[in-house]
Design a protein around this motif. Sequence first.
Motif, PDB file in Angstrom:
ATOM      1  N   LYS A  46      21.832   6.596   8.347  1.00  0.00           N
ATOM      2  CA  LYS A  46      21.089   7.857   8.211  1.00  0.00           C
ATOM      3  C   LYS A  46      21.822   8.995   8.913  1.00  0.00           C
ATOM      4  O   LYS A  46      21.990  10.090   8.363  1.00  0.00           O
ATOM      5  CB  LYS A  46      19.693   7.690   8.790  1.00  0.00           C
ATOM      6  CG  LYS A  46      18.867   8.971   8.802  1.00  0.00           C
ATOM      7  CD  LYS A  46      17.515   8.734   9.414  1.00  0.00           C
ATOM      8  CE  LYS A  46      16.689  10.021   9.420  1.00  0.00           C
ATOM      9  NZ  LYS A  46      17.325  11.087  10.225  1.00  0.00           N
ATOM     10  N   SER A  47      22.254   8.741  10.146  1.00  0.00           N
ATOM     11  CA  SER A  47      22.977   9.778  10.889  1.00  0.00           C
ATOM     12  C   SER A  47      24.292  10.130  10.206  1.00  0.00           C
ATOM     13  O   SER A  47      24.693  11.299  10.177  1.00  0.00           O
ATOM     14  CB  SER A  47      23.241   9.298  12.320  1.00  0.00           C
ATOM     15  OG  SER A  47      24.010  10.235  13.025  1.00  0.00           O
ATOM     16  N   ASP A  50      23.213  12.383   7.073  1.00  0.00           N
ATOM     17  CA  ASP A  50      22.547  13.648   7.401  1.00  0.00           C
ATOM     18  C   ASP A  50      23.384  14.547   8.300  1.00  0.00           C
ATOM     19  O   ASP A  50      23.389  15.775   8.128  1.00  0.00           O
ATOM     20  CB  ASP A  50      21.196  13.362   8.074  1.00  0.00           C
ATOM     21  CG  ASP A  50      20.231  12.668   7.129  1.00  0.00           C
ATOM     22  OD1 ASP A  50      20.469  12.715   5.909  1.00  0.00           O
ATOM     23  OD2 ASP A  50      19.248  12.062   7.616  1.00  0.00           O
ATOM     24  N   ASP A  51      24.074  13.951   9.282  1.00  0.00           N
ATOM     25  CA  ASP A  51      24.767  14.758  10.290  1.00  0.00           C
ATOM     26  C   ASP A  51      26.236  15.000   9.987  1.00  0.00           C
ATOM     27  O   ASP A  51      26.837  15.916  10.562  1.00  0.00           O
ATOM     28  CB  ASP A  51      24.648  14.083  11.661  1.00  0.00           C
ATOM     29  CG  ASP A  51      23.198  13.935  12.102  1.00  0.00           C
ATOM     30  OD1 ASP A  51      22.353  14.716  11.604  1.00  0.00           O
ATOM     31  OD2 ASP A  51      22.910  13.034  12.915  1.00  0.00           O
ATOM     32  N   THR A  54      26.648  15.168   4.577  1.00  0.00           N
ATOM     33  CA  THR A  54      25.962  16.283   3.913  1.00  0.00           C
ATOM     34  C   THR A  54      26.480  17.646   4.360  1.00  0.00           C
ATOM     35  O   THR A  54      26.733  18.519   3.510  1.00  0.00           O
ATOM     36  CB  THR A  54      24.444  16.181   4.143  1.00  0.00           C
ATOM     37  OG1 THR A  54      23.977  14.922   3.648  1.00  0.00           O
ATOM     38  CG2 THR A  54      23.712  17.297   3.430  1.00  0.00           C
ATOM     39  N   TYR A 267      12.052   7.945  -0.145  1.00  0.00           N
ATOM     40  CA  TYR A 267      12.882   9.099   0.221  1.00  0.00           C
ATOM     41  C   TYR A 267      12.390  10.313  -0.558  1.00  0.00           C
ATOM     42  O   TYR A 267      12.263  10.269  -1.789  1.00  0.00           O
ATOM     43  CB  TYR A 267      14.353   8.825  -0.094  1.00  0.00           C
ATOM     44  CG  TYR A 267      15.277   9.967   0.240  1.00  0.00           C
ATOM     45  CD1 TYR A 267      15.650  10.219   1.552  1.00  0.00           C
ATOM     46  CD2 TYR A 267      15.774  10.799  -0.766  1.00  0.00           C
ATOM     47  CE1 TYR A 267      16.497  11.269   1.867  1.00  0.00           C
ATOM     48  CE2 TYR A 267      16.627  11.857  -0.466  1.00  0.00           C
ATOM     49  CZ  TYR A 267      16.979  12.081   0.856  1.00  0.00           C
ATOM     50  OH  TYR A 267      17.811  13.130   1.149  1.00  0.00           O
ATOM     51  N   TYR A 269      12.783  14.483  -1.529  1.00  0.00           N
ATOM     52  CA  TYR A 269      13.827  15.503  -1.627  1.00  0.00           C
ATOM     53  C   TYR A 269      13.412  16.571  -2.630  1.00  0.00           C
ATOM     54  O   TYR A 269      12.358  16.454  -3.293  1.00  0.00           O
ATOM     55  CB  TYR A 269      15.151  14.865  -2.043  1.00  0.00           C
ATOM     56  CG  TYR A 269      15.171  14.358  -3.473  1.00  0.00           C
ATOM     57  CD1 TYR A 269      15.798  15.100  -4.477  1.00  0.00           C
ATOM     58  CD2 TYR A 269      14.568  13.147  -3.827  1.00  0.00           C
ATOM     59  CE1 TYR A 269      15.812  14.640  -5.788  1.00  0.00           C
ATOM     60  CE2 TYR A 269      14.584  12.688  -5.132  1.00  0.00           C
ATOM     61  CZ  TYR A 269      15.210  13.439  -6.109  1.00  0.00           C
ATOM     62  OH  TYR A 269      15.229  12.995  -7.408  1.00  0.00           O
ATOM     63  N   GLU A 278       9.402  19.212  -0.385  1.00  0.00           N
ATOM     64  CA  GLU A 278      10.059  18.033  -0.944  1.00  0.00           C
ATOM     65  C   GLU A 278       9.062  17.300  -1.844  1.00  0.00           C
ATOM     66  O   GLU A 278       8.385  16.361  -1.440  1.00  0.00           O
ATOM     67  CB  GLU A 278      10.556  17.121   0.181  1.00  0.00           C
ATOM     68  CG  GLU A 278      11.610  17.780   1.052  1.00  0.00           C
ATOM     69  CD  GLU A 278      12.050  16.897   2.205  1.00  0.00           C
ATOM     70  OE1 GLU A 278      11.287  15.966   2.553  1.00  0.00           O
ATOM     71  OE2 GLU A 278      13.122  17.145   2.767  1.00  0.00           O
ATOM     72  N   GLU A 323      20.657  10.590  -3.958  1.00  0.00           N
ATOM     73  CA  GLU A 323      19.378  10.238  -3.334  1.00  0.00           C
ATOM     74  C   GLU A 323      19.022   8.773  -3.612  1.00  0.00           C
ATOM     75  O   GLU A 323      18.518   8.075  -2.720  1.00  0.00           O
ATOM     76  CB  GLU A 323      18.268  11.152  -3.857  1.00  0.00           C
ATOM     77  CG  GLU A 323      18.399  12.614  -3.460  1.00  0.00           C
ATOM     78  CD  GLU A 323      19.382  13.368  -4.355  1.00  0.00           C
ATOM     79  OE1 GLU A 323      19.712  14.514  -4.024  1.00  0.00           O
ATOM     80  OE2 GLU A 323      19.826  12.794  -5.387  1.00  0.00           O
TER      81      GLU A 323
END
Length: 334
Positions: A46-47, A50-51, A54, A267, A269, A278, A323
């Motif tokens: 996830k990190s 997302d971090d 993306t 999830y 979005y 979302e 996604e």
Amino acid sequence: MNNNRGKTMKRLFNFVISRHRNTCIVILLLIIISSLSSVMGSIFIKSLIDDYITPYLNTVNPDFNPLLNAILKMVAIYAIGVIATYTFNKLLINVSQGSLKEIRDTMFEHMEQLPIRYFDTHNHGDIMSIYTNDTDTLRQMISQSIPQVIVSATTIICVFVSMLVMSIPLTIISVIMVCVMLGVSKYVTNRSGKYFFAQQTNLGRVNGFVEEMMEGQKVVKVFCYEDESKARFDKLNEIIVEQDFLEQEIQRIDEEHKSSFSKMEVYKYNAFSDMGGETSFVIALLDHNNNGTLLNGMSSQNATYVYAKEIRNGASKVALSNEEKLTLEKCINK
């Protein structure tokens, strides 16, 4: 019955820990380290997206050094986990085999003090089964079952805390589903445990009967006991066959249970830039073998379109969106 099981487990733990105290402490710490490394690897996905990944999509000249450092950290964590897993499994071999020898030695010393009446009233094969089948079952419990319980407990605690941090409503849904699964598993276990116990008991009886008949073959012939012996053996053999059939049925039920949906990931979005909030979603439903369905609901101002894609062995035959890939990967790693 349950009280006797608790006392037996306590005696077994005291027996093993009293002779391998320091090794057991090291094994426990290594099991926890191995479980934590596995959970941290799942959370890192996830990190990573997302971090790092993306933000790089909208950057002209991205700096990959932070991403490289994060990947190197995870490589180090995975390496520590692999080393911890290898080490505690190797130590478990020493503990289980050493405990097995010590248990057999203790049993033999105790059996030397028993009166002759005990050996006259118990089948020799049943006595030998205590040294072979029963002690080997203890070895499997020490080397496999107990470590697996510790690994599972550590993983459940870490995953549960991570789920609470990410989404409390989804955590509540997951807890309800887990309670349902535990209830079904407990029901099946309570109904099937007696059959496994009976199978071990009857196996000892058959071993004892065969050994006594072979050792006392001359006596059997003198007293013309062949027909009675054969009838008794057929009866015991029928019991074994029946127990094997019940065990196979239980295994079949367990396999069918594994084919039901046991993992879920949601999830949310934005499928369209003109939509606020979302409102679109992806839902992954997988079984124990990572087979299942992927649902993608795309919401616009006028309608919501839901697309379903089949998942086999954690993969889809058709192309997946970013996604969908993210949701599927998170669901597989649960």
